[in-house]
Scaffold this motif. Sequence first.
Motif, PDB file in Angstrom:
ATOM      1  N   HIS A   1      10.291 -39.712  29.802  1.00 11.75           N
ATOM      2  CA  HIS A   1       9.649 -40.280  30.992  1.00 11.75           C
ATOM      3  C   HIS A   1       8.524 -41.223  30.562  1.00 11.75           C
ATOM      4  CE1 HIS A   1      11.416 -37.171  33.704  1.00 11.75           C
ATOM      5  NE2 HIS A   1      11.431 -36.491  32.572  1.00 11.75           N
TER       6      HIS A   1
ATOM      7  N   GLU B   1       5.671 -42.739  37.408  1.00 12.30           N
ATOM      8  CA  GLU B   1       6.761 -42.974  36.476  1.00 12.30           C
ATOM      9  C   GLU B   1       7.354 -44.356  36.723  1.00 12.30           C
ATOM     10  OE1 GLU B   1      10.903 -40.851  34.992  1.00 12.30           O
ATOM     11  OE2 GLU B   1       9.557 -39.775  36.351  1.00 12.30           O
TER      12      GLU B   1
ATOM     13  N   ARG C   1      12.733 -44.235  32.665  1.00 10.16           N
ATOM     14  CA  ARG C   1      13.252 -42.972  32.137  1.00 10.16           C
ATOM     15  C   ARG C   1      14.486 -43.256  31.290  1.00 10.16           C
ATOM     16  NH1 ARG C   1      14.309 -37.953  36.144  1.00 10.16           N
ATOM     17  NH2 ARG C   1      12.333 -38.808  36.917  1.00 10.16           N
TER      18      ARG C   1
END
Length: 136
Positions: free
Chosen positions: A130, A116, A119
């Motif tokens: 995400h 990731e 966000r």
Amino acid sequence: MHLDLTDDPKADDEAFVIDQTRAYNRRFSQGGAQRLCVFARDDEDHIIGGLTAKTYWQYLDISFLWVDERHRKLGYATTLMLAAEAEARRRGCKQVIVDTFSFQAPEFYRKLGYSEWGRLTEMDGVHERHFFRKAL
């Protein structure tokens, strides 16, 4: 000058803006976007899962990944992803980008080795969006 704000644009108007943006972008990088779709079909040739994406500038950019609820947890999504990644490699891609909502599949992408990198919170007041990437 006047503004024309609409949720129902003329197809030609929308296409003009997209084409002009792509023409500008081509001045800075070779090659344009190429569509990449992978479909899972049952014995009657009905789509039970699919992935839509584009490859450009050495990236696979995944737009949509869907598997019919009756066929989930059987590995179809993973199979679709691996097929898209393999084709992206063949096309010279070095990275993959994808985004998903908190109620969709963030853990699925993590299990496939995605990390990731961003966000957004409070989407619709309660959800998170995400953003993931993966080196190929």
